[in-house]
Each structure stands twice: as C-alpha cells, then as structure tokens.
Design a protein around this motif. Structure first.
Motif, PDB file in Angstrom:
ATOM      1  N   MET A   1      43.253  16.935   5.876  1.00 32.06           N
ATOM      2  CA  MET A   1      43.116  17.703   4.652  1.00 32.06           C
ATOM      3  C   MET A   1      42.232  18.929   4.877  1.00 32.06           C
ATOM      4  SD  MET A   1      41.951  16.670   0.784  1.00 32.06           S
ATOM      5  CE  MET A   1      40.690  15.569   1.235  1.00 32.06           C
ATOM      6  N   GLU A   2      41.153  18.763   5.633  1.00 36.03           N
ATOM      7  CA  GLU A   2      40.233  19.874   5.842  1.00 36.03           C
ATOM      8  C   GLU A   2      40.926  21.066   6.510  1.00 36.03           C
ATOM      9  OE1 GLU A   2      37.011  22.049   5.232  1.00 36.03           O
ATOM     10  OE2 GLU A   2      37.291  20.035   4.454  1.00 36.03           O
ATOM     11  N   LEU A   5      42.915  22.913   3.793  1.00 36.50           N
ATOM     12  CA  LEU A   5      42.069  23.646   2.846  1.00 36.50           C
ATOM     13  C   LEU A   5      41.349  24.820   3.508  1.00 36.50           C
ATOM     14  CD1 LEU A   5      40.667  20.724   0.687  1.00 36.50           C
ATOM     15  CD2 LEU A   5      42.484  22.340   0.112  1.00 36.50           C
ATOM     16  N   SER A  75      36.842  17.281  -3.921  1.00 35.90           N
ATOM     17  CA  SER A  75      36.925  17.494  -2.473  1.00 35.90           C
ATOM     18  C   SER A  75      38.257  18.082  -2.014  1.00 35.90           C
ATOM     19  CB  SER A  75      36.672  16.176  -1.736  1.00 35.90           C
ATOM     20  OG  SER A  75      37.683  15.242  -2.046  1.00 35.90           O
ATOM     21  N   ASN A  76      39.314  17.896  -2.789  1.00 39.11           N
ATOM     22  CA  ASN A  76      40.627  18.401  -2.379  1.00 39.11           C
ATOM     23  C   ASN A  76      41.013  19.686  -3.110  1.00 39.11           C
ATOM     24  OD1 ASN A  76      40.981  17.163  -4.896  1.00 39.11           O
ATOM     25  ND2 ASN A  76      43.075  16.519  -4.427  1.00 39.11           N
ATOM     26  N   TYR A  96      45.104  20.166  -2.880  1.00 43.12           N
ATOM     27  CA  TYR A  96      45.964  19.635  -1.830  1.00 43.12           C
ATOM     28  C   TYR A  96      46.057  18.123  -1.984  1.00 43.12           C
ATOM     29  CZ  TYR A  96      47.973  18.400   2.648  1.00 43.12           C
ATOM     30  OH  TYR A  96      48.792  17.889   3.623  1.00 43.12           O
ATOM     31  N   TRP A  97      47.285  17.645  -2.134  1.00 39.75           N
ATOM     32  CA  TRP A  97      47.571  16.211  -2.254  1.00 39.75           C
ATOM     33  C   TRP A  97      48.112  15.744  -0.915  1.00 39.75           C
ATOM     34  CZ3 TRP A  97      45.315  14.439  -6.387  1.00 39.75           C
ATOM     35  CH2 TRP A  97      45.170  15.255  -7.507  1.00 39.75           C
ATOM     36  N   GLU A  98      47.228  15.211  -0.092  1.00 35.56           N
ATOM     37  CA  GLU A  98      47.591  14.815   1.266  1.00 35.56           C
ATOM     38  C   GLU A  98      48.650  13.707   1.281  1.00 35.56           C
ATOM     39  OE1 GLU A  98      45.106  14.306   5.365  1.00 35.56           O
ATOM     40  OE2 GLU A  98      44.217  13.462   3.548  1.00 35.56           O
TER      41      GLU A  98
END
Length: 186
Positions: A1-2, A5, A75-76, A96-98
């Motif tokens: 995810m990081e 983003l 966090s997302n 962002y929806w991982e």
C-alpha cells in the motif's frame, strides 16, 4: 500500500488547478473556514466534511481544524486542498483499497462558486493518469449519493460505471452509489 500511496504524496497541478497535500495546521483551518463559513449548508447536503457527519460542513474554525486532523489520520488516505488561481476552493482525497486494488477519489467538494466548471472531472482525469503508473492499481473508484446529480454525472462522463447502490450507513435516507472504472492491464 505504501508504494501506491507514495505516488500521490505530493502536490500536483492540473491545467487549471493545484492540489496541495494537507497537513492540518491552524492556518489551513482558518483558510478553509473563511471559504465555508458563508456557504449555505443546504447546498452541501450530499457531503460530509465535518466531525460527526451530522452537518455537511464544520460550524466553526476549531471544528474545521479538528476535521482536518481527523481526515489526515486515515492510513490509506491522502488529502488535498484544491486551489484555482491560488485561491482555495475545496477539498478532495484519494483512498487506496488494497483488498481490491482500487484507488478511490473521495470526499471531493468545492465552494458553490466553483460548481459546474468541470473541476472534479479534471482532478479525476489527472489522478487516473498517475494511477496508470502503478500496476497495483487495477481500477478507479468513485462514490457519491444517488441524488447528487453533479457528482454522478461527472463520474459517468469520466467513464465510470455504476457497480451498486445501497442506503448510506450514516445518512440512511440517501442512496450511496459506487462507481468503478477498470484501468488497462499494464
């Protein structure tokens, strides 16, 4: 995810707008409060940019600051202040929806004088261009209320398709529409 983003953790410009990363400061809260304090809350019934979602917009400068702090804790999520000709005109965020590789453009709102000028569609197109750089993003997402004709129309004109409609979990009298747009395989 990081990694996903990281692409968006920066300011960027569109042809007419500048999106600046939000860091919740008293000065930014004052700037937001100055543009929303004279807006008619009834014009913003389809957004929830407040602490408790019971009002569409904050009702004080302190609540504006507290709302910015709350928005920046996810966090997302990455939050932006929207500027046109160096004047603050609104807010948007990306989420962002991982779990389903979806980048959602969320929470966008503009002061009323900026409505109907294609700004949200322009933001969406530019975020999509950046999303195309990251193979981990397979689709774009957009949510709005069924009754919010402006947002729904902007999404449909931007190539999004309706995935589902369901009662909103907070504003139970409104239908929340989820729209998606698949990105090309890269």
């Amino acid at each position: 995810m990081e990694k996903v983003l990281k692409l968006f953790k920066r300011d960027f410009k569109t042809s007419r707008l500048e999106l600046r990363l939000i860091s919740p400061t008293k000065k930014l809260a004052e700037d937001f409060w100055n543009i929303i304090k004279n807006e008619n809350p009834d014009d913003f019934k389809y957004i929830s940019f407040s602490l408790d979602y019971n009002t569409p917009l904050p009702t004080s400068e302190q609540e504006t600051f507290d709302t910015l702090v709350k928005e920046c804790k996810e966090s997302n999520t990455i939050n932006y202040a929207i500027y046109n000709n160096n004047s603050l005109i609104g807010f948007t965020k990306i989420i962002y929806w991982e779990n389903n590789a979806t980048l959602e453009i969320g929470g966008a709102w503009l002061i009323k004088s900026a409505w109907g000028q294609g700004f949200v569609k322009e933001i969406a197109a530019n975020i999509e261009k950046i999303a195309l750089l990251e193979p981990a993003i397979s689709r774009m997402g957009w949510q709005c209320f069924e009754q919010n004709i402006g947002s729904k129309t902007a999404a449909l004109h931007s190539g999004y398709n309706i995935l589902k409609s369901a009662p909103d979990s907070i504003k139970k009298d409104l239908l929340r529409v989820t729209l998606v747009k698949s990105l090309p395989v890269r």
